[in-house]
Design a protein around this motif. Structure first.
Motif, mmCIF file in Angstrom:
data_model
loop_
_atom_site.group_PDB
_atom_site.id
_atom_site.type_symbol
_atom_site.label_atom_id
_atom_site.label_comp_id
_atom_site.label_asym_id
_atom_site.label_seq_id
_atom_site.Cartn_x
_atom_site.Cartn_y
_atom_site.Cartn_z
ATOM 1 N N ILE A 1 0.845 -1.200 0.000
ATOM 2 C CA ILE A 1 0.000 0.000 0.000
ATOM 3 C C ILE A 1 0.875 1.242 0.000
ATOM 4 O O ILE A 1 0.610 2.217 -0.721
ATOM 5 C CB ILE A 1 -0.945 -0.026 1.201
ATOM 6 N N TYR A 2 1.916 1.205 0.820
ATOM 7 C CA TYR A 2 2.817 2.361 0.870
ATOM 8 C C TYR A 2 3.506 2.562 -0.485
ATOM 9 O O TYR A 2 3.607 3.685 -0.974
ATOM 10 C CB TYR A 2 3.845 2.160 1.975
ATOM 11 N N LEU A 3 4.003 1.459 -1.048
ATOM 12 C CA LEU A 3 4.677 1.575 -2.342
ATOM 13 C C LEU A 3 3.726 2.087 -3.410
ATOM 14 O O LEU A 3 4.085 2.965 -4.206
ATOM 15 C CB LEU A 3 5.248 0.210 -2.751
ATOM 16 N N ASN A 4 2.515 1.533 -3.470
ATOM 17 C CA ASN A 4 1.580 1.891 -4.537
ATOM 18 C C ASN A 4 1.004 3.289 -4.358
ATOM 19 O O ASN A 4 0.594 3.914 -5.339
ATOM 20 C CB ASN A 4 0.432 0.877 -4.609
ATOM 21 N N PRO B 1 4.382 6.035 -6.870
ATOM 22 C CA PRO B 1 3.805 7.097 -7.690
ATOM 23 C C PRO B 1 4.525 8.423 -7.528
ATOM 24 O O PRO B 1 4.586 9.206 -8.477
ATOM 25 C CB PRO B 1 2.360 7.200 -7.206
ATOM 26 N N LYS B 2 5.050 8.704 -6.369
ATOM 27 C CA LYS B 2 5.634 10.027 -6.153
ATOM 28 C C LYS B 2 7.125 10.066 -6.404
ATOM 29 O O LYS B 2 7.647 11.047 -6.933
ATOM 30 C CB LYS B 2 5.343 10.494 -4.731
ATOM 31 N N ARG C 1 2.962 0.402 -10.027
ATOM 32 C CA ARG C 1 2.466 -0.202 -8.805
ATOM 33 C C ARG C 1 3.035 -1.595 -8.656
ATOM 34 O O ARG C 1 3.648 -2.137 -9.580
ATOM 35 C CB ARG C 1 0.938 -0.260 -8.812
ATOM 36 N N VAL C 2 2.789 -2.171 -7.463
ATOM 37 C CA VAL C 2 3.192 -3.546 -7.174
ATOM 38 C C VAL C 2 1.937 -4.389 -7.052
ATOM 39 O O VAL C 2 0.990 -4.022 -6.346
ATOM 40 C CB VAL C 2 4.025 -3.615 -5.876
ATOM 41 N N ASN C 3 1.990 -5.514 -7.776
ATOM 42 C CA ASN C 3 0.886 -6.478 -7.710
ATOM 43 C C ASN C 3 1.452 -7.769 -7.155
ATOM 44 O O ASN C 3 2.501 -8.248 -7.603
ATOM 45 C CB ASN C 3 0.280 -6.699 -9.087
ATOM 46 N N GLU D 1 0.620 -2.366 -20.716
ATOM 47 C CA GLU D 1 1.017 -2.916 -19.414
ATOM 48 C C GLU D 1 2.319 -3.675 -19.566
ATOM 49 O O GLU D 1 2.484 -4.463 -20.497
ATOM 50 C CB GLU D 1 -0.062 -3.840 -18.853
ATOM 51 N N ALA D 2 3.240 -3.434 -18.611
ATOM 52 C CA ALA D 2 4.481 -4.188 -18.517
ATOM 53 C C ALA D 2 4.682 -4.572 -17.062
ATOM 54 O O ALA D 2 4.494 -3.755 -16.155
ATOM 55 C CB ALA D 2 5.656 -3.361 -19.024
ATOM 56 N N SER D 3 5.064 -5.812 -16.851
ATOM 57 C CA SER D 3 5.211 -6.281 -15.467
ATOM 58 C C SER D 3 6.387 -7.230 -15.369
ATOM 59 O O SER D 3 6.780 -7.857 -16.364
ATOM 60 C CB SER D 3 3.929 -6.970 -14.983
#
Length: 776
Positions: A25-28, A33-34, A58-60, A84-86
């Motif tokens: 949550i913190y990362l996303n 984002p920042k 983001r991290v999934n 999308e790239a992951s």
């Protein structure tokens, strides 16, 4: 105890899940984002000098680090767009400065690839070449700091085990053409992954948008240890017509679909390819030449990566081909062959085709593409009855005769094609009625005829020499040859003149030798030397022997210097000169007849049973225009000696007017006249016929249309008239004492003459008076 352990583990996992979830949550929401998103965008922009937009980072938990809606663009266009790239990476190896990424996945990517007018590609701008600092300027040495190399060595090591691209798209635009050429490659799916023990494998599939989409698929393996690549490429429904802009400048058009399979191998400095290509109803056109065929080919390619040398070899099977627009033959149909080829040339041992509806079998070899040398042998069986129609329809040549039967045609051709040089051409045609054998060579538009001979029925011919067409406006030739013609063949060779030839009834064999040279397309400007001879010849049933004619032509003048013919114990000699360069072709003609015996001559005429004889002498000189023989003018003389002519139909008609039946068997022993030719007629002021009892004299005119107009004065020699006691004989004897007995006129035609009789009254009375006075 176990229960407590389970509880502790569960609590740890729960805490870990909370920590991970909180971290994600913190990362996303904060860090990615920042901080990382802006850092990543700025880094790409600095590296590419293009604008970059990134929708989300983001991290999934299942996909790992996910990048969404990435665009790299400038003011003109979007170069790269990734929906999308992951990637998933393992965290623990990072403590050992190793970043291991099990897979990288790119979905729905789009790349705009453009070939610009200066023939550079737009994607080159994504990787600008760094500018090196100029020596002596500040920072030139500071750009490389001490310990930089060791820092790189101590950096992280990246390992990617799988790379996936799905549902990608490439839009290609070629601005070197006007209008620009565009094509898109759709539904691109590509997978690259490591395989044990030490290799990399890949799979590729794609579709090129078209009226009938082209499918691409490939797979392969690269062995890292041996640096060897093995792969297979499959192409279905490739349409060359969609890429006409790349070869249309050569006037080439290709329509149809191709299917190809290729096995590639790269090892060391060599690239090998084993390909198979099939096509159905492939249409190729260049200018007026059109080709339609089914083709199946197998080709082996070898390319040296270091020496840049290219080698190939293979074979093709061509079936049901149709070729049109060719010079001379126009079309080839039902073309089939198995073709082999390599860098040195190509060949086929079983070429079959239909040319002008004639089945042909051939062997062809083309060696050395740098200086092409062609070798061809062909054979065909054809019906000669169709040959005249073929010559008329295809070559606008009216064959003068008729031929029948089956013919065998063979052709052999060898030589270099450079600058239209052809070393050798052998041609042979055999049949019951016609045969031909020719050996020709062509070098720089110089055709050499070493041999061209043949037979038509019982007639033979041969030609040799050269034809030089270096200057098409003034083709020159130097030919010599001979013919031996059986005149009876003319009836078969010239069916259009069958009626006239049956009347002329030519027989005998005529031989001729000739030399012909000149530079003009007009035959009258040729230089010709010719001799014609015959041991025996017959026309209209009249026979002659020892015929000889000498003919020459130069500067537009035709000269028959000598013409001699022996006939009926006598001879005929003639000469002719004509000005071919003049529009009306004026001519001059002389002829002399000596010692022709009528007794021998009559045997070959309808008068063979008549009791006639005599020796004919004569001569004529004439001139006029060959364009209008009716205007011929001339003069001559003819005479008959030792004659016996009364039984001729023309004279017998006069005899019935003069004498009784018992006294009508009179014989003319001499005849002579001088005549002129003018006004479409032959005329004489005085034709004289002499006998022991009667003399005839008077003017005669015979027209070119066989009309006759004659007037004869009849003089009777009294001393030789026997008296038989009849009244008519006594009257005849009495009136013969005068100078002129009567005048006979002849009119009508030579076939149907009409006679008139007019008595010379004054001479008759004078003759009677003299007779009575003598008695007293």
């Amino acid at each position: 105890m176990i229960k407590k352990i389970i509880i502790i583990v569960s609590i740890c996992l729960f805490v870990l899940a909370i920590l991970v979830s909180g971290g994600i949550i913190y990362l996303n929401n904060v860090f990615l984002p920042k901080t990382i998103r802006s850092l990543l965008v700025r880094s790409i922009e600095e590296q590419t000098n293009f604008r970059v937009s990134l929708g989300a980072l983001r991290v999934n938990i299942f996909k790992g680090l996910v990048l969404s809606n990435l665009e790299i663009y400038n003011q003109d266009s979007v170069l790269v767009k990734i929906k999308e790239a992951s990637c998933i990476f393992l965290p623990f190896p990072a403590f050992r400065k190793q970043i291991i990424i099990p897979s990288v996945n790119i979905k729905s990517a789009q790349v705009f690839l453009e070939r610009r007018e200066d023939k550079t590609f737009n994607l080159e701008d994504l990787f600008p070449t760094p500018k090196a600092p100029i020596a002596g300027t500040p920072g030139a040495l500071d750009s490389v700091k001490p310990g930089a190399g060791s820092a790189l060595k101590k950096g992280f090591q990246f390992s990617v085990y799988r790379f996936n691209i799905s549902n990608a798209r490439i839009i290609f635009r070629d601005a070197t053409f006007t209008p620009a050429f565009m094509k898109s490659i759709e539904n691109i799916n590509f997978t690259l992954y490591l395989s044990l023990p030490a290799s990399a494998r890949f799979k590729l599939s794609a579709l090129i948008a078209s009226s009938q989409p082209m499918n691409l698929s490939a797979y392969g393996e690269y062995k890292i240890a041996s640096r060897e690549l093995n792969s297979r490429l499959t192409v279905r429904n490739f349409s060359p017509g969609d890429f006409t802009v790349y070869y249309g400048l050569w006037g080439l058009k290709i329509d149809g679909l191709l299917n190809a399979d290729a096995n590639f191998k790269m090892k060391g400095n060599a690239l090998f390819a084993d390909t198979q290509v099939q096509s159905k109803n492939l249409n190729i056109q260049q200018g007026k030449i059109k080709v339609k065929a089914d083709i199946s080919s197998s080709v082996i390619l070898e390319y040296g990566l270091s020496d840049k040398k290219f080698h190939y070899s293979g074979s093709s099977s061509i079936a049901n081909a149709f070729i049109s627009g060719l010079k001379f033959v126009d079309t080839l149909s039902a073309v089939n062959c198995d073709l082999t080829f390599n860098n040195s040339g190509l060949s086929t041992e079983n070429l079959t085709a239909s040319i002008f509806g004639i089945p042909v079998n051939a062997k062809v070899a083309l060696n050395d593409f740098n200086a092409p040398e062609l070798s061809l042998t062909a054979h065909a069986e054809l019906s000669l009855a169709s040959l005249p129609g073929l010559l008329k329809d295809k070559f606008k040549f009216n064959f003068p005769g008729t031929i029948a039967g089956q013919g065998n045609l063979s052709l052999a051709l060898e030589g270099r094609l450079k600058e239209q040089a052809l070393a050798r051409l052998d041609l042979a045609l055999k049949s019951d009625t016609l045969s031909l054998a020719a050996n020709l060579s062509l070098q720089d538009r110089l055709l050499k005829i070493a041999k061209c001979s043949g037979r038509y029925f019982a007639s033979e011919f041969s030609i040799a020499g050269t034809i030089n067409s270096v200057n098409p406006a003034s083709t020159s030739m130097d030919l010599s040859g001979g013919v031996s013609v059986d005149l009876r063949d003319l009836k078969s060779a010239l069916p259009g003149f069958k009626g006239q030839l049956e009347k002329i009834n030519p027989e005998g064999r005529v031989k001729a030798q000739f030399n012909l040279s000149g530079k003009s397309k007009d035959p009258k400007d040729y230089i010709v030397e010719a001799q014609l001879s015959s041991d025996e010849i017959s026309l209209y049933g009249l026979k002659g022997t020892d015929l000889f004619i000498s003919y020459s032509q130069a500067n537009g003048l035709a000269n028959m210097e000598a013409a001699r013919l022996s006939l009926y114990n006598g001879s005929l000699e003639a000469a002719l000169t004509a000005n071919l360069g003049s529009q009306d072709i004026p001519y001059w003609f002389t002829a002399a007849l000596q010692g022709v015996e009528i007794k021998e001559l009559k045997k070959d005429t309808l008068a063979k049973n008549k009791d006639i004889s005599g020796i004919i002498q004569g001569g004529v000189k004439a001139s006029g225009f060959l364009s209008g023989l009716a205007d011929t003018q001339g003069a001559g003389r003819i005479s008959i000696t030792q004659g016996k002519l009364w039984e001729l139909d023309l004279f017998k008609g006069m005899g019935k007017l003069l004498f009784s039946q018992e006294f009508a068997n009179i014989t003319f022993s001499e005849g002579a006249c001088e005549f002129v030719i003018q006004d479409k007629a032959i005329s004489t002021d005085e034709l004289i016929l002499k006998s022991s009892m009667v003399n005839l004299a008077g003017p005669v005119k015979i027209g070119f249309d066989s009309s006759i107009n004659a007037r004869f004065n009849i003089d009777i020699i009294s001393e030789l008239i026997p008296l038989t006691g009849t009244f008519k004989d006594i009257a005849t004897a009495l009136v013969s004492q005068g100078q002129k007995f009567a005048v006979i006129t002849i009119s009508g035609t030579l076939k149907k003459p009409r006679y008139g009789f007019q008595a010379a009254v004054t001479d008759i009375i004078k003759g009677l008076a003299d007779t009575f006075l003598k008695k007293l």
